[in-house]
Write an enzyme that holds these catalytic residues in place. Structure first.
Site, PDB file in Angstrom:
ATOM      1  N   HIS A  97       0.832  -1.198   0.000  1.00  0.00           N
ATOM      2  CA  HIS A  97       0.000   0.000   0.000  1.00  0.00           C
ATOM      3  C   HIS A  97       0.870   1.253   0.000  1.00  0.00           C
ATOM      4  O   HIS A  97       1.641   1.487   0.929  1.00  0.00           O
ATOM      5  CB  HIS A  97      -0.900  -0.027   1.238  1.00  0.00           C
TER       6      HIS A  97
ATOM      7  N   GLU B 219       0.432  -0.708  -4.738  1.00  0.00           N
ATOM      8  CA  GLU B 219      -0.779   0.116  -4.729  1.00  0.00           C
ATOM      9  C   GLU B 219      -0.379   1.576  -4.671  1.00  0.00           C
ATOM     10  O   GLU B 219       0.540   1.953  -3.932  1.00  0.00           O
ATOM     11  CB  GLU B 219      -1.641  -0.246  -3.515  1.00  0.00           C
TER      12      GLU B 219
ATOM     13  N   ASP C   8      -1.905   5.914  -5.823  1.00  0.00           N
ATOM     14  CA  ASP C   8      -3.003   6.824  -6.121  1.00  0.00           C
ATOM     15  C   ASP C   8      -2.509   7.798  -7.184  1.00  0.00           C
ATOM     16  O   ASP C   8      -1.294   7.999  -7.328  1.00  0.00           O
ATOM     17  CB  ASP C   8      -3.401   7.611  -4.870  1.00  0.00           C
TER      18      ASP C   8
ATOM     19  N   HIS D 159      -1.097  10.448  -2.994  1.00  0.00           N
ATOM     20  CA  HIS D 159      -2.385  10.160  -2.371  1.00  0.00           C
ATOM     21  C   HIS D 159      -3.250  11.393  -2.148  1.00  0.00           C
ATOM     22  O   HIS D 159      -4.413  11.436  -2.551  1.00  0.00           O
ATOM     23  CB  HIS D 159      -2.177   9.446  -1.028  1.00  0.00           C
TER      24      HIS D 159
END
Length: 262
Positions: free
Chosen positions: A19, A46, A48, A61
């Site tokens: 993450h 992972e 964003d 993010h």
């Protein structure tokens, strides 16, 4: 483990997601963090994405730079020439999304689309890199997922948006009057174990998802005992900041299958 409906999910055993690259000394969503995860054996990363005011796609993010960098301001209001000078943790630059695709060709990247303006640059980046089998797109917004899917076509893996997740959960408990699930092209559902105090992931939810061919990936799980409990329950993947902990849990169960090429 539900059989994969897309090459993105083709992996033995439960999927282990780093993450934001993992908890790497406050350097989330940086090449340093992602490189550390890959070196730890992670095949799934992972991140964003946001777009700058001049349409440059960055792996980041927050909507603003304030929390984790030495610069302030909303990414959507700043040109790339400003964002590129920001340093995460005062040390590392904000990476371009295309840099992740280039730097880690053996990794698969799960992307949370944080803003409408990021959709077209994201699809363009995946198309340019020919990375259709390596990217899965999700978002809290069902609309953003649907628009991304419409632009990219069936080659792109997507997860259900939160509206679809809520509908799936209710359908699992017999809510037949709710109508269509939506997101029929989705290949997975990515959810927190709990949301606003309500348990999301349980046997009924897993059964409802699996009966529709959807893998279930849970975020963000950092506690060893919760990791084990969710794996015992039958989830198909876990996203974590504690990459060494998840690796150890999976290894102890004989289910660790990492090893992305750099």
């Amino acid at each position: 483990m539900i059989s994969p409906r897309h090459p993105f999910l083709d992996h033995p055993g439960p999927l282990a997601f780093a993450h934001r690259g993992g908890d790497a000394d406050g350097l989330e969503n940086t090449l340093v963090a992602f490189r550390r995860a890959v070196e730890c054996g992670y095949r799934y990363l992972e991140t964003d994405v946001h777009a700058t005011s001049d349409g440059v796609l960055v792996a980041f993010h927050d909507a603003t730079l304030d929390r984790v960098t030495d610069t302030r301001g909303a990414i959507a209001a700043l040109p790339w020439s400003t964002v590129r000078r920001a340093r995460v943790g005062g040390r590392e630059p904000v990476p371009l999304f295309e840099e992740l695709l280039d730097a880690f060709p053996g990794a698969r990247i799960n992307v949370d689309v944080k803003a409408e303006a990021a959709i077209e640059p994201l699809v363009d980046a995946v198309r340019k890199a020919g990375a259709w089998e390596r990217v899965c797109v999700g978002s809290f917004s069902q609309r953003r997922v649907a628009r991304t899917r419409a632009l990219a076509g069936p080659r792109l893996a997507t997860s259900l948006g939160m509206r679809g997740v809520a509908t799936l959960r209710l359908l699992g408990y017999g809510g037949r009057a709710l109508g269509r699930l939506g997101g029929g092209e989705a290949v997975c559902v990515q959810v927190p174990e709990r949301f606003r105090g309500v348990r999301v992931v349980d046997r009924t939810f897993l059964r409802a998802a699996h009966s529709r061919g959807l893998q279930v990936h849970v975020w963000t799980v950092n506690d060893r005992d919760r990791m084990s409990a969710l794996l015992d329950l039958g989830v198909d993947g876990i996203m974590t900041d504690r990459i060494e902990t998840l690796r150890a849990v999976l290894a102890e169960r004989g289910e660790w299958a990492g090893g992305a090429s750099r």
